[in-house]
Design a protein around this motif. Structure first.
Motif, PDB file in Angstrom:
ATOM      1  N   GLU A 222      54.180 -66.670  53.164  1.00  0.00           N
ATOM      2  CA  GLU A 222      53.748 -67.390  54.242  1.00  0.00           C
ATOM      3  C   GLU A 222      54.088 -66.472  55.603  1.00  0.00           C
ATOM      4  O   GLU A 222      55.112 -65.969  55.548  1.00  0.00           O
ATOM      5  CB  GLU A 222      54.509 -68.683  54.452  1.00  0.00           C
ATOM      6  CG  GLU A 222      54.184 -69.559  55.771  1.00  0.00           C
ATOM      7  CD  GLU A 222      55.482 -69.109  56.714  1.00  0.00           C
ATOM      8  OE1 GLU A 222      54.907 -68.766  58.029  1.00  0.00           O
ATOM      9  OE2 GLU A 222      56.831 -69.292  56.390  1.00  0.00           O
TER      10      GLU A 222
ATOM     11  N   GLY B 260      54.179 -66.375  60.010  1.00  0.00           N
ATOM     12  CA  GLY B 260      53.934 -66.925  61.146  1.00  0.00           C
ATOM     13  C   GLY B 260      53.225 -66.037  62.199  1.00  0.00           C
ATOM     14  O   GLY B 260      53.277 -64.796  62.091  1.00  0.00           O
ATOM     15  N   GLU B 261      52.100 -66.681  62.933  1.00  0.00           N
ATOM     16  CA  GLU B 261      51.321 -65.935  63.959  1.00  0.00           C
ATOM     17  C   GLU B 261      52.199 -65.021  64.857  1.00  0.00           C
ATOM     18  O   GLU B 261      52.035 -63.721  64.968  1.00  0.00           O
ATOM     19  CB  GLU B 261      50.510 -66.876  64.699  1.00  0.00           C
ATOM     20  CG  GLU B 261      49.521 -66.053  65.619  1.00  0.00           C
ATOM     21  CD  GLU B 261      48.968 -67.146  66.700  1.00  0.00           C
ATOM     22  OE1 GLU B 261      47.538 -67.016  66.910  1.00  0.00           O
ATOM     23  OE2 GLU B 261      49.407 -68.107  67.050  1.00  0.00           O
TER      24      GLU B 261
ATOM     25  N   LEU C 240      49.873 -68.774  58.745  1.00  0.00           N
ATOM     26  CA  LEU C 240      49.851 -70.136  59.580  1.00  0.00           C
ATOM     27  C   LEU C 240      48.696 -70.213  60.483  1.00  0.00           C
ATOM     28  O   LEU C 240      48.342 -71.588  60.891  1.00  0.00           O
ATOM     29  CB  LEU C 240      51.402 -70.459  60.065  1.00  0.00           C
ATOM     30  CG  LEU C 240      52.313 -70.359  58.909  1.00  0.00           C
ATOM     31  CD1 LEU C 240      53.757 -70.836  59.733  1.00  0.00           C
ATOM     32  CD2 LEU C 240      52.130 -71.417  57.935  1.00  0.00           C
ATOM     33  N   ALA C 241      48.443 -69.144  61.392  1.00  0.00           N
ATOM     34  CA  ALA C 241      47.385 -69.578  62.356  1.00  0.00           C
ATOM     35  C   ALA C 241      45.984 -69.917  61.800  1.00  0.00           C
ATOM     36  O   ALA C 241      45.382 -70.504  62.519  1.00  0.00           O
ATOM     37  CB  ALA C 241      47.331 -68.085  63.072  1.00  0.00           C
TER      38      ALA C 241
ATOM     39  N   LYS D 152      45.660 -72.028  59.972  1.00  0.00           N
ATOM     40  CA  LYS D 152      45.879 -73.569  59.454  1.00  0.00           C
ATOM     41  C   LYS D 152      46.024 -74.202  60.990  1.00  0.00           C
ATOM     42  O   LYS D 152      46.738 -75.450  60.947  1.00  0.00           O
ATOM     43  CB  LYS D 152      47.018 -73.635  58.505  1.00  0.00           C
ATOM     44  CG  LYS D 152      46.537 -73.367  57.106  1.00  0.00           C
ATOM     45  CD  LYS D 152      45.458 -73.871  56.403  1.00  0.00           C
ATOM     46  CE  LYS D 152      45.265 -73.197  55.082  1.00  0.00           C
ATOM     47  NZ  LYS D 152      43.986 -73.649  54.584  1.00  0.00           N
ATOM     48  N   ASP D 153      45.848 -73.773  61.932  1.00  0.00           N
ATOM     49  CA  ASP D 153      45.960 -74.078  63.291  1.00  0.00           C
ATOM     50  C   ASP D 153      47.640 -74.247  63.572  1.00  0.00           C
ATOM     51  O   ASP D 153      47.894 -75.228  64.316  1.00  0.00           O
ATOM     52  CB  ASP D 153      45.024 -75.281  63.713  1.00  0.00           C
ATOM     53  CG  ASP D 153      43.836 -74.933  63.583  1.00  0.00           C
ATOM     54  OD1 ASP D 153      43.392 -74.028  64.072  1.00  0.00           O
ATOM     55  OD2 ASP D 153      42.782 -75.895  63.164  1.00  0.00           O
ATOM     56  N   ILE D 154      48.431 -73.497  63.103  1.00  0.00           N
ATOM     57  CA  ILE D 154      49.966 -73.695  63.068  1.00  0.00           C
ATOM     58  C   ILE D 154      50.282 -72.491  63.946  1.00  0.00           C
ATOM     59  O   ILE D 154      50.307 -71.338  63.213  1.00  0.00           O
ATOM     60  CB  ILE D 154      50.834 -73.857  61.845  1.00  0.00           C
ATOM     61  CG1 ILE D 154      50.069 -75.053  61.210  1.00  0.00           C
ATOM     62  CG2 ILE D 154      52.209 -73.859  62.279  1.00  0.00           C
ATOM     63  CD1 ILE D 154      51.048 -75.166  59.839  1.00  0.00           C
ATOM     64  N   HIS D 155      50.327 -72.520  65.282  1.00  0.00           N
ATOM     65  CA  HIS D 155      50.644 -71.221  66.179  1.00  0.00           C
ATOM     66  C   HIS D 155      51.834 -71.134  66.479  1.00  0.00           C
ATOM     67  O   HIS D 155      52.830 -71.923  66.282  1.00  0.00           O
ATOM     68  CB  HIS D 155      49.748 -71.320  67.257  1.00  0.00           C
ATOM     69  CG  HIS D 155      48.165 -71.334  66.918  1.00  0.00           C
ATOM     70  ND1 HIS D 155      47.496 -70.384  66.374  1.00  0.00           N
ATOM     71  CD2 HIS D 155      47.342 -72.636  67.103  1.00  0.00           C
ATOM     72  CE1 HIS D 155      46.140 -70.734  66.265  1.00  0.00           C
ATOM     73  NE2 HIS D 155      46.215 -72.231  66.443  1.00  0.00           N
TER      74      HIS D 155
END
Length: 212
Positions: free
Chosen positions: A174, A176-177, A204-205, A207-210
């Motif tokens: 995983e 992070g953006e 994560l981006a 999955k719209d997790i910014h």
């Protein structure tokens, strides 16, 4: 007249987390002098472990084990590879949250001897086994590649050796953006796949997790 406190809906304070009994213990460790000359000692080389057992009983055959990296970050976070390599039959899967990378390199301290075994500094089980260390102290031969963004990264020189104890363990990596890992986690994924490891890369981006 004092205003009344707002009334929270039940869903606002309820948690989906299962109630559990929490305990903790330490593994290893030793006391050494703190170096201040006052006779005080500190505990070092220990691992702090928290254990959560569901109040309503265990319903799944495999526990989840969370391991932090060095300095409470993923820096130096190679433990998942090492534990799975040492005890492959006891590891069901690995979720690598921004593991230490990229292969054969250190992003914190410039060290030519970093990650001599590709994704770890400690020997991993390769098939065929690595050669005796070369003049740079490396047991694995690497080859430089150039990414689409112009960055250079290292993979094994072909034919690549396989990480024989990890090839049957699924891995989710995983990223992070806004993390520094966004610039090089892909290289760890490519290295692992080259070595026969089944890796899914979760950005994560996507999955719209910014953010980080």
């Amino acid at each position: 007249m004092p205003s009344s406190s707002p009334t929270l809906s039940r869903s606002a304070y309820e948690s989906a987390e299962s109630p559990s009994h929490r305990s903790y213990f330490y593994v290893g460790g030793k006391y050494i002098d703190d170096g201040k000359g006052d006779g005080q000692r500190i505990l070092t080389d220990q691992v702090y472990v928290e254990q959560l057992l569901p109040v309503n009983g265990i319903r799944h055959p495999w526990p989840l084990v969370f391991i932090q990296g060095g300095g409470q970050t993923a820096t130096g976070g190679t433990h998942g590879w090492l534990w799975a390599d040492a005890r492959p039959k006891l590891v069901k899967a690995i979720v690598a949250v921004e593991p230490s990378g990229p292969p054969f390199q250190s992003t914190i301290v410039k060290d030519a001897s970093a990650k001599q075994y590709g994704i770890a500094d400690v020997a991993l089980s390769y098939d065929p086994p690595p050669d005796p260390a070369d003049e740079r102290g490396r047991p694995l031969q690497s080859k430089e590649h150039i990414a689409a963004n112009g960055a250079t990264y290292l993979l094994q020189q072909e034919p690549a050796r396989r990480l024989k104890n990890l090839i049957d363990i699924p891995v989710l990596l995983e990223t992070g953006e806004a993390s520094s890992h966004a610039s090089y986690d892909l290289f760890t994924v490519q290295y692992s796949r080259q070595a026969g490891v089944k890796v899914e890369h979760l950005k994560l981006a996507d999955k719209d997790i910014h953010g980080k």
